[in-house]
Write a protein that holds these residues in place. Sequence first.
Motif, PDB file in Angstrom:
ATOM      1  N   ASP A   1       5.926  70.190  55.443  1.00  0.00           N
ATOM      2  CA  ASP A   1       6.400  70.679  54.146  1.00  0.00           C
ATOM      3  C   ASP A   1       6.334  69.583  53.077  1.00  0.00           C
ATOM      4  OD1 ASP A   1       6.856  73.039  55.417  1.00  0.00           O
ATOM      5  OD2 ASP A   1       9.054  72.955  55.334  1.00  0.00           O
ATOM      6  N   LEU A   2       6.708  68.371  53.459  1.00  0.00           N
ATOM      7  CA  LEU A   2       6.670  67.264  52.492  1.00  0.00           C
ATOM      8  C   LEU A   2       5.244  66.930  52.078  1.00  0.00           C
ATOM      9  CD1 LEU A   2       9.396  64.919  54.018  1.00  0.00           C
ATOM     10  CD2 LEU A   2       9.480  66.011  51.767  1.00  0.00           C
ATOM     11  N   ASN A   3       4.303  67.045  52.994  1.00  0.00           N
ATOM     12  CA  ASN A   3       2.897  66.806  52.660  1.00  0.00           C
ATOM     13  C   ASN A   3       2.427  67.781  51.582  1.00  0.00           C
ATOM     14  OD1 ASN A   3       0.201  65.588  53.172  1.00  0.00           O
ATOM     15  ND2 ASN A   3      -0.275  67.656  53.903  1.00  0.00           N
ATOM     16  N   TYR A   4       2.810  69.036  51.739  1.00  0.00           N
ATOM     17  CA  TYR A   4       2.446  70.054  50.739  1.00  0.00           C
ATOM     18  C   TYR A   4       3.073  69.738  49.386  1.00  0.00           C
ATOM     19  CZ  TYR A   4       2.826  74.418  48.128  1.00  0.00           C
ATOM     20  OH  TYR A   4       2.807  75.364  47.141  1.00  0.00           O
TER      21      TYR A   4
ATOM     22  N   TYR B   1      16.406  69.310  58.259  1.00  0.00           N
ATOM     23  CA  TYR B   1      15.439  68.827  59.248  1.00  0.00           C
ATOM     24  C   TYR B   1      15.557  67.332  59.554  1.00  0.00           C
ATOM     25  CZ  TYR B   1      13.050  73.243  58.087  1.00  0.00           C
ATOM     26  OH  TYR B   1      12.734  74.557  57.873  1.00  0.00           O
ATOM     27  N   VAL B   2      16.051  66.545  58.615  1.00  0.00           N
ATOM     28  CA  VAL B   2      16.085  65.087  58.776  1.00  0.00           C
ATOM     29  C   VAL B   2      17.510  64.592  58.529  1.00  0.00           C
ATOM     30  CG1 VAL B   2      14.746  62.986  58.318  1.00  0.00           C
ATOM     31  CG2 VAL B   2      13.812  65.187  57.636  1.00  0.00           C
ATOM     32  N   GLY B   3      18.478  65.357  59.003  1.00  0.00           N
ATOM     33  CA  GLY B   3      19.876  65.070  58.729  1.00  0.00           C
ATOM     34  C   GLY B   3      20.602  64.373  59.863  1.00  0.00           C
ATOM     35  N   ILE B   4      21.815  64.802  60.134  1.00  0.00           N
ATOM     36  CA  ILE B   4      22.683  64.141  61.111  1.00  0.00           C
ATOM     37  C   ILE B   4      22.134  64.265  62.522  1.00  0.00           C
ATOM     38  CG2 ILE B   4      24.999  64.163  62.131  1.00  0.00           C
ATOM     39  CD1 ILE B   4      26.042  65.114  59.399  1.00  0.00           C
ATOM     40  N   ILE B   5      21.627  65.456  62.869  1.00  0.00           N
ATOM     41  CA  ILE B   5      21.019  65.685  64.188  1.00  0.00           C
ATOM     42  C   ILE B   5      19.586  66.148  63.975  1.00  0.00           C
ATOM     43  CG2 ILE B   5      21.116  67.065  66.289  1.00  0.00           C
ATOM     44  CD1 ILE B   5      24.126  67.104  66.055  1.00  0.00           C
ATOM     45  N   ARG B   6      18.643  65.459  64.631  1.00  0.00           N
ATOM     46  CA  ARG B   6      17.211  65.689  64.416  1.00  0.00           C
ATOM     47  C   ARG B   6      16.539  66.100  65.723  1.00  0.00           C
ATOM     48  NH1 ARG B   6      16.738  59.848  61.254  1.00  0.00           N
ATOM     49  NH2 ARG B   6      17.847  60.490  59.364  1.00  0.00           N
ATOM     50  N   SER B   7      15.349  66.681  65.593  1.00  0.00           N
ATOM     51  CA  SER B   7      14.545  67.030  66.764  1.00  0.00           C
ATOM     52  C   SER B   7      13.072  66.873  66.391  1.00  0.00           C
ATOM     53  CB  SER B   7      14.818  68.473  67.199  1.00  0.00           C
ATOM     54  OG  SER B   7      14.272  69.387  66.265  1.00  0.00           O
ATOM     55  N   PRO B   8      12.192  66.669  67.374  1.00  0.00           N
ATOM     56  CA  PRO B   8      10.760  66.559  67.067  1.00  0.00           C
ATOM     57  C   PRO B   8      10.230  67.767  66.298  1.00  0.00           C
ATOM     58  CG  PRO B   8      11.190  65.840  69.304  1.00  0.00           C
ATOM     59  CD  PRO B   8      12.472  66.428  68.802  1.00  0.00           C
ATOM     60  N   LYS B   9      10.711  68.942  66.651  1.00  0.00           N
ATOM     61  CA  LYS B   9      10.219  70.159  65.986  1.00  0.00           C
ATOM     62  C   LYS B   9      10.645  70.195  64.517  1.00  0.00           C
ATOM     63  CE  LYS B   9       9.679  75.099  66.863  1.00  0.00           C
ATOM     64  NZ  LYS B   9      10.013  76.213  67.792  1.00  0.00           N
ATOM     65  N   ARG B  10      11.900  69.854  64.261  1.00  0.00           N
ATOM     66  CA  ARG B  10      12.391  69.838  62.877  1.00  0.00           C
ATOM     67  C   ARG B  10      11.635  68.797  62.048  1.00  0.00           C
ATOM     68  NH1 ARG B  10      19.011  69.880  63.655  1.00  0.00           N
ATOM     69  NH2 ARG B  10      19.156  71.851  64.817  1.00  0.00           N
ATOM     70  N   LEU B  11      11.429  67.626  62.629  1.00  0.00           N
ATOM     71  CA  LEU B  11      10.760  66.550  61.894  1.00  0.00           C
ATOM     72  C   LEU B  11       9.293  66.872  61.641  1.00  0.00           C
ATOM     73  CD1 LEU B  11      12.403  63.529  63.730  1.00  0.00           C
ATOM     74  CD2 LEU B  11      12.845  64.276  61.380  1.00  0.00           C
TER      75      LEU B  11
ATOM     76  N   LEU C   1      11.500  62.603  40.652  1.00  0.00           N
ATOM     77  CA  LEU C   1      10.981  63.591  41.593  1.00  0.00           C
ATOM     78  C   LEU C   1       9.865  62.993  42.435  1.00  0.00           C
ATOM     79  CD1 LEU C   1      10.848  66.505  42.678  1.00  0.00           C
ATOM     80  CD2 LEU C   1       9.280  67.036  40.784  1.00  0.00           C
ATOM     81  N   ARG C   2       8.946  62.272  41.779  1.00  0.00           N
ATOM     82  CA  ARG C   2       7.875  61.607  42.531  1.00  0.00           C
ATOM     83  C   ARG C   2       8.448  60.612  43.532  1.00  0.00           C
ATOM     84  NH1 ARG C   2       4.865  56.466  40.224  1.00  0.00           N
ATOM     85  NH2 ARG C   2       7.032  55.834  40.596  1.00  0.00           N
ATOM     86  N   ASN C   3       9.416  59.827  43.095  1.00  0.00           N
ATOM     87  CA  ASN C   3      10.025  58.834  43.979  1.00  0.00           C
ATOM     88  C   ASN C   3      10.766  59.479  45.145  1.00  0.00           C
ATOM     89  OD1 ASN C   3       9.055  56.856  42.266  1.00  0.00           O
ATOM     90  ND2 ASN C   3      11.018  56.513  41.235  1.00  0.00           N
ATOM     91  N   SER C   4      11.419  60.603  44.867  1.00  0.00           N
ATOM     92  CA  SER C   4      12.174  61.297  45.910  1.00  0.00           C
ATOM     93  C   SER C   4      11.270  61.805  47.025  1.00  0.00           C
ATOM     94  CB  SER C   4      12.961  62.469  45.302  1.00  0.00           C
ATOM     95  OG  SER C   4      13.985  62.015  44.456  1.00  0.00           O
ATOM     96  N   VAL C   5      10.168  62.419  46.664  1.00  0.00           N
ATOM     97  CA  VAL C   5       9.288  62.978  47.696  1.00  0.00           C
ATOM     98  C   VAL C   5       8.585  61.870  48.473  1.00  0.00           C
ATOM     99  CG1 VAL C   5       7.169  63.296  46.308  1.00  0.00           C
ATOM    100  CG2 VAL C   5       7.706  64.888  48.176  1.00  0.00           C
ATOM    101  N   LEU C   6       8.242  60.761  47.807  1.00  0.00           N
ATOM    102  CA  LEU C   6       7.654  59.621  48.515  1.00  0.00           C
ATOM    103  C   LEU C   6       8.651  59.016  49.499  1.00  0.00           C
ATOM    104  CD1 LEU C   6       5.634  57.672  45.782  1.00  0.00           C
ATOM    105  CD2 LEU C   6       4.724  58.613  47.894  1.00  0.00           C
ATOM    106  N   THR C   7       9.878  58.798  49.041  1.00  0.00           N
ATOM    107  CA  THR C   7      10.913  58.215  49.897  1.00  0.00           C
ATOM    108  C   THR C   7      11.254  59.137  51.058  1.00  0.00           C
ATOM    109  OG1 THR C   7      11.835  57.007  48.014  1.00  0.00           O
ATOM    110  CG2 THR C   7      13.256  57.292  49.924  1.00  0.00           C
ATOM    111  N   ALA C   8      11.356  60.423  50.787  1.00  0.00           N
ATOM    112  CA  ALA C   8      11.631  61.394  51.849  1.00  0.00           C
ATOM    113  C   ALA C   8      10.542  61.360  52.914  1.00  0.00           C
ATOM    114  CB  ALA C   8      11.757  62.793  51.256  1.00  0.00           C
TER     115      ALA C   8
ATOM    116  N   ARG D   1       8.094  69.894  61.195  1.00  0.00           N
ATOM    117  CA  ARG D   1       8.124  70.861  60.093  1.00  0.00           C
ATOM    118  C   ARG D   1       8.371  70.145  58.767  1.00  0.00           C
ATOM    119  NH1 ARG D   1       9.795  76.199  59.191  1.00  0.00           N
ATOM    120  NH2 ARG D   1       8.656  76.682  61.108  1.00  0.00           N
ATOM    121  N   ALA D   2       9.277  69.164  58.779  1.00  0.00           N
ATOM    122  CA  ALA D   2       9.586  68.431  57.554  1.00  0.00           C
ATOM    123  C   ALA D   2       8.359  67.691  57.032  1.00  0.00           C
ATOM    124  CB  ALA D   2      10.724  67.450  57.806  1.00  0.00           C
ATOM    125  N   LEU D   3       7.613  67.040  57.922  1.00  0.00           N
ATOM    126  CA  LEU D   3       6.406  66.321  57.499  1.00  0.00           C
ATOM    127  C   LEU D   3       5.370  67.255  56.898  1.00  0.00           C
ATOM    128  CD1 LEU D   3       5.895  63.714  60.371  1.00  0.00           C
ATOM    129  CD2 LEU D   3       6.396  63.225  57.969  1.00  0.00           C
TER     130      LEU D   3
END
Length: 530
Positions: free
Chosen positions: A470-473, A454-464, A494-501, A466-468
């Motif tokens: 999922d990351l919130n959960y 979702y947040v890789g080489i090619i992104r879109s509003p819809k993918r991003l 793990l805590r740092n990874s999810v915050l940074t993501a 969804r990513a937000l």
Amino acid sequence: MPDFRNFDVIILGTGISGLASAITAAEQGLKVGIFSKSGDLEDTNTYHAQGGIVGHSDEDTPQLFADDILKAGDYLNSREAVKILSETGPSLVDEYLVDKIKVGFNRKEDGSLDLTREAVHSIRRIYHEKDRTGKAIETDMLNYVQKSDNIQIFPFHMAIDLISVCHHSKDPQARYKENRVIGVYILNCETKEVKPIFAGAVILATGGIGTIYQHTSNPAVATGDGIAMAYQVGASIINAEFVQFHPTTLYHRDAENFLISEAVRGEGAILLNRHGDAFMKRYNPSLKDLAPRDEVARSIYMEMEKCGTSYVYLDTPHMNIDLPSHFPSISEKCMEIGLDISKDPIPVVPAAHYFCGGIKVDMNGQTTVPGLYAVGETACTGVHGANRLASVSLLEGLVCGLKTGRHIADNLENPGFDLRRSIPAWIYPVNEESVDPILIKSDTHTIQALMWNYVGIIRSPKRLSRALSDLNYHSHRIDRFYREAGITRELVELRNSVLTATVITRAAYNNKKSQGCHYMVTRDGSFEKS
């Protein structure tokens, strides 16, 4: 665990930027404590850098160098930062790495330094030690630093949280004062003991964020630790949407995270699709295989989609150089999996490589929070803009590290005894849960897949979006787990990874325009160019 009164400066990380900061701070008589979460002090992004570091070339000028940096960064760069780096960087490489530390860069028969070229560079200006430049720099800098009486290094010690006056002091009057970072809560990874360590300045030199992605060229230590800690203490983070994907990492199940240096293309290697077509001429007719990294990575991604493959080829057999001599590490790694790069093309795939954004700092490493500094990949001076020019990251780390150590020496303000005494000891959970490594591994893989898709080489509003969501959960669940379980390095990572993501994804979502290595596709498949 060291006594907190021992240090003027705490440095978190042992890459080029952290070590450079330690050198100049110690030269000014400051007592420096360097902390590494790894037992292997060379376990850094610096060590794994293959290509090289920009040095001095008789053909070069500061303006020509600056123009190349700006072009690669899509002109989003800080002009002031680029000017400082282009004017002072090459001479500092000669002064510190060549003359003082005596890094063994490759030389010609006449004794002069051998120069190579990488993508977007107008000329040959890069010092290198074959294809293991980072290893040479890291090893020699560590040896140099370890000889200093003013520097102590502590492996297996991980920073958990920054200590700040307003957030941690038990003195009720402290909340009305200017916030300031005065130390770090440090976890001894072997004993699981946490203690506050104090200093007049804390330098975050924690490296990159690559391992929050499924495919990366970074070592496992690159979990965004500095970004997460700075975010929690309220420091500004900028340009976080700009994650550079290296176009070429070796595609093989037994060669995870192995980088194929851009210098290979700089010396003439060409990218081919499954049909043997040199496809880069269709995406960038002028620069072709030496186009900026974001363009090459996207072109490979699109070519893989068109051809229905998981990789493309890097055609090395046609090159008119002694490949094992020029690129021994790459040659040896490929031979391990049955590839002779003088006869066989190399299967390659893009991977998360470098974080162009980061903690907002000036060229002295100062963040927006007094007492807190950041250098190297975790920091953002604005040098790289929307995309990084090859072999400039090591240069920036060296220059800013050296400047940061000097700046701290001239402006040091150590916390007083009463202030230190007002900081509480680390609070452990009352009913401490055991840490299940399977749960941590599963959550880590979930975040990595989410970021890649979702947040890789090619992104879109819809993918991003969804990513937000999922990351919130995952953030809420991981935070609860972090507060209730026994503290371990893996749990903190793990805590740092999810915050940074979350920081990166939010920045990408808020920037609807494509620029540099942030590429946004609209609903109809087109993209918006800023």
